[in-house]
Design a protein around this motif. Sequence first.
Motif, PDB file in Angstrom:
ATOM      1  N   GLU A   1       6.467   9.901  10.495  1.00 49.84           N
ATOM      2  CA  GLU A   1       7.636   9.088  10.828  1.00 49.84           C
ATOM      3  C   GLU A   1       7.674   7.815   9.999  1.00 49.84           C
ATOM      4  O   GLU A   1       6.643   7.231   9.671  1.00 49.84           O
ATOM      5  N   GLY A   2       8.900   7.365   9.698  1.00 52.01           N
ATOM      6  CA  GLY A   2       9.093   6.169   8.894  1.00 52.01           C
ATOM      7  C   GLY A   2       9.423   4.937   9.719  1.00 52.01           C
ATOM      8  O   GLY A   2       9.206   4.902  10.932  1.00 52.01           O
ATOM      9  N   LYS A   3      10.002   3.938   9.033  1.00 53.64           N
ATOM     10  CA  LYS A   3      10.210   2.624   9.640  1.00 53.64           C
ATOM     11  C   LYS A   3      11.220   2.620  10.781  1.00 53.64           C
ATOM     12  O   LYS A   3      11.205   1.726  11.625  1.00 53.64           O
TER      13      LYS A   3
ATOM     14  N   PHE B   1      -1.546   4.918  11.795  1.00 57.41           N
ATOM     15  CA  PHE B   1      -0.666   4.234  10.867  1.00 57.41           C
ATOM     16  C   PHE B   1      -1.237   4.209   9.451  1.00 57.41           C
ATOM     17  O   PHE B   1      -2.425   3.927   9.257  1.00 57.41           O
ATOM     18  N   ARG B   2      -0.358   4.490   8.496  1.00 56.58           N
ATOM     19  CA  ARG B   2      -0.695   4.341   7.079  1.00 56.58           C
ATOM     20  C   ARG B   2      -0.034   3.056   6.602  1.00 56.58           C
ATOM     21  O   ARG B   2       1.159   2.821   6.837  1.00 56.58           O
ATOM     22  N   PHE B   3      -0.815   2.210   5.931  1.00 56.31           N
ATOM     23  CA  PHE B   3      -0.260   0.942   5.457  1.00 56.31           C
ATOM     24  C   PHE B   3      -0.944   0.520   4.161  1.00 56.31           C
ATOM     25  O   PHE B   3      -2.003   1.048   3.797  1.00 56.31           O
TER      26      PHE B   3
ATOM     27  N   GLU C   1       1.885  -4.006  10.170  1.00 49.43           N
ATOM     28  CA  GLU C   1       3.354  -4.095  10.161  1.00 49.43           C
ATOM     29  C   GLU C   1       3.863  -4.490   8.775  1.00 49.43           C
ATOM     30  O   GLU C   1       4.831  -3.900   8.265  1.00 49.43           O
ATOM     31  N   LYS C   2       3.217  -5.455   8.157  1.00 52.65           N
ATOM     32  CA  LYS C   2       3.667  -5.926   6.843  1.00 52.65           C
ATOM     33  C   LYS C   2       3.611  -4.816   5.798  1.00 52.65           C
ATOM     34  O   LYS C   2       4.514  -4.681   4.964  1.00 52.65           O
ATOM     35  N   GLY C   3       2.530  -4.052   5.813  1.00 50.60           N
ATOM     36  CA  GLY C   3       2.358  -3.029   4.790  1.00 50.60           C
ATOM     37  C   GLY C   3       2.651  -1.620   5.267  1.00 50.60           C
ATOM     38  O   GLY C   3       2.183  -0.652   4.653  1.00 50.60           O
TER      39      GLY C   3
END
Length: 375
Positions: free
Chosen positions: A357-359, A371-373, A325-327
Amino acid sequence: MALSVGIVGLPNVGKSTLFNALSSKQAEAANYAFCTIEPNVGIVPVPDPRFDSLVDLFEPAKVVAATVEFVDIAGLVRGASKGEGRGNAFLSNIREADAIAHVVRCFEDDNVLHVDNRVDPLADIETIETELVLRDLETVQKRHEKAQKAAKGNNPLEKKALVLCDALLPHLDEGKLARTFFTLADGSPREMDDDTARVAHELFLLTAKPMFYVANVKEDQLGATEDDPLVAKVRALAEERGAPMVVVSAAIESEIMQLPPEDRAEFLEGAGLEEPGLHSVIRTGYGMLDLITYFTAGDPEVHAWTIRQGTKAPQAAGKIHSDFEKGFIRAEVIKAADLLELGSEQAVKAAGKMGLEGKEYVVQDGDVMHFRFNV
């Protein structure tokens, strides 16, 4: 996500039998009142054909299904709000549940006692709900007294609490459920400012909780529940209130769950059932908690993640790990139906059916996500 559905009802309506079938535990179930004393808790997998198909597709080393917690709560009798029977403990246990499955007896059987010596599902429902309303009335009266004293000191929160309690007291005094106060006729929530909503939440009113009905029948009723007069009474009430209703035979469901898995399909077919009625109970409870499922799926693991309806992608990623979530950068999203139809992520990509998809993306039930982070 420790969200729970409390199983409630009068004594001897089949609560513990249903719980045993749901959880594969053996809570005591017997033909006398207050057989259940302390609440039994079971973590129950949510039946989901999409999850099963993803497991078949990837054949992973590890699988984690979505779950919901069911709590078998002691039976309630008339006068419980004043401490009769196991009333105080019962009402305390219900307060901790997020939603309620109200089991109602819809069968005649001289060998199974009824605390009021009659089979009348609507009267049973009225008994339960009257006791819940009376306890809510007591809760609001105490909060009203506190607000009256505190409001004299010009405390703005307590002044709003006083206004809310002034409106709630006559509503409950008329025997109405709290959820009909907080929900408008069209089903939309009553508008409240943040402070008033906070006071309402902190009241933990029993009759404000989402509820669905479980009509418990005997085996010989299963093939004709649409025409059954006892079931029809519960169905009509549920429809009037916009509440879900599920018909099950708790005794049969308990028998099914005691069979080896390979024998259950044959038993169901013989009973004229497409699937266990428990599946409908579990799915209904899951839905009443406003929950949906998204998946992460691949060779090492297929995992069903439980989130609230309306959760955005970064917060959904945070269910896996806070660093996600943070990154958060973006999410690769595939619909489970597309993945199962086309057979692989590569085929889905080639068909142009993978979304980036974005935030602000709101996760949908059945999304398969990667998820990509960067942290």
